[in-house]
Design an enzyme around this catalytic site. Structure first.
Site, PDB file in Angstrom:
ATOM      1  N   CYS A 100       0.891  -1.162   0.000  1.00 50.27           N
ATOM      2  CA  CYS A 100       0.000   0.000   0.000  1.00 50.27           C
ATOM      3  C   CYS A 100       0.917   1.196   0.000  1.00 50.27           C
ATOM      4  O   CYS A 100       1.565   1.489   1.005  1.00 50.27           O
ATOM      5  CB  CYS A 100      -0.912   0.045   1.222  1.00 50.27           C
ATOM      6  SG  CYS A 100      -1.860   1.585   1.279  1.00 50.27           S
ATOM      7  N   CYS A 138      -0.519   4.181   2.507  1.00 54.92           N
ATOM      8  CA  CYS A 138      -0.480   4.032   3.964  1.00 54.92           C
ATOM      9  C   CYS A 138      -0.183   2.568   4.302  1.00 54.92           C
ATOM     10  O   CYS A 138       0.945   2.137   4.152  1.00 54.92           O
ATOM     11  CB  CYS A 138      -1.769   4.524   4.606  1.00 54.92           C
ATOM     12  SG  CYS A 138      -3.274   4.080   3.732  1.00 54.92           S
ATOM     13  N   SER A 139      -1.180   1.813   4.740  1.00 55.57           N
ATOM     14  CA  SER A 139      -0.893   0.436   5.142  1.00 55.57           C
ATOM     15  C   SER A 139      -2.110  -0.457   4.927  1.00 55.57           C
ATOM     16  O   SER A 139      -2.345  -1.374   5.712  1.00 55.57           O
ATOM     17  CB  SER A 139      -0.456   0.404   6.603  1.00 55.57           C
ATOM     18  OG  SER A 139      -1.473   0.976   7.403  1.00 55.57           O
ATOM     19  N   CYS A 140      -2.903  -0.201   3.880  1.00 58.87           N
ATOM     20  CA  CYS A 140      -4.094  -1.011   3.638  1.00 58.87           C
ATOM     21  C   CYS A 140      -3.684  -2.469   3.440  1.00 58.87           C
ATOM     22  O   CYS A 140      -2.724  -2.765   2.729  1.00 58.87           O
ATOM     23  CB  CYS A 140      -4.851  -0.495   2.423  1.00 58.87           C
ATOM     24  SG  CYS A 140      -5.432   1.198   2.673  1.00 58.87           S
TER      25      CYS A 140
HETATM   26 FE    FE Z   1      -3.225   2.043   2.979  1.00 59.41          FE
END
Ligand code: FE
Length: 206
Positions: free
Chosen positions: A110, A113-115
């Site tokens: 991602c 961000c950190s999906c």
């Molecule tokens: Fe994300």
């Protein structure tokens, strides 16, 4: 099992790390203001610690390895195929599964961000959320894979998939050679979290 608030007694004041102290402070404010029920919070934490994790994704992969019809459904509509195994929930509403072959390797990131597909993989590893991985996975995927110890043949094409809050990817790794006799549970034990992110391969038969 009821989760008791024994942490109040485990640590004397002053032993909390800065992060623990901040989490504790936030939790008490939220509870005091009536925004969250402590029991609900405990249930959520317990869920991500025990019930949600890469063992769920491993079940999906093992099923796809032994059942060609399931594999076809998984690649056509991952969300529905994953739900067939009673796996789903927040972060897994719109799943796409991409299949590794000798010619094509897939890597999930991602960049924003950190999906991450929580229902099948649990909580993301620290490196997945770190800026170096997020930036370099796109620019130099082969170099990033090498750092994970994964050297792919030069003829293998690498595709990088950028997950978002709306759409989250999981890799269907290749079934290791010599695993014809293994049952579904034994196959699932070969499927690592990294294999489903694309930074690793499924383990060889033990
Ligand atoms: Fe994300």
């Amino acid at each position: 099992m009821a989760h008791e608030h024994h942490h109040e007694h485990d640590h004397a004041h002053g032993e909390l790390s800065p992060i623990e102290a901040r989490v504790r402070a936030l939790e008490s404010i939220l509870v005091q203001k009536g925004y969250v029920e402590p029991a609900a919070l405990d249930a959520l934490v317990e869920m991500y610690e025990t019930r949600v994790g890469p063992h769920n994704g491993a079940r999906v992969v093992a099923r796809a390895w032994i059942d060609p019809a399931y594999r076809a459904r998984l690649l056509a509509d991952a969300t529905a195929a994953i739900a067939e195994l009673d796996i789903g929930g927040r972060g897994g509403e719109h799943m796409v599964v991409v299949e590794n072959t000798p010619e094509a390797h897939n890597l999930v990131v991602c960049t924003l961000c950190s999906c991450y597909p929580w229902p099948v993989l649990g909580l993301p590893p620290v490196w997945y959320k770190a800026p170096p991985y997020r930036a370099r996975a796109v620019i130099d995927p082969r170099g990033v894979l090498a750092e994970f110890g994964l050297i792919l043949p030069g003829t293998t094409r690498i595709t990088v998939w950028d997950s978002t809050a709306e759409l989250r990817y999981m890799v269907l790794p290749m079934r290791p050679a010599g695993t014809d006799g293994l049952d579904e549970a034994a196959l699932a034990s070969l499927v690592t979290r990294d294999a489903m992110i694309g930074t690793g391969l499924a383990r060889a038969r033990p």
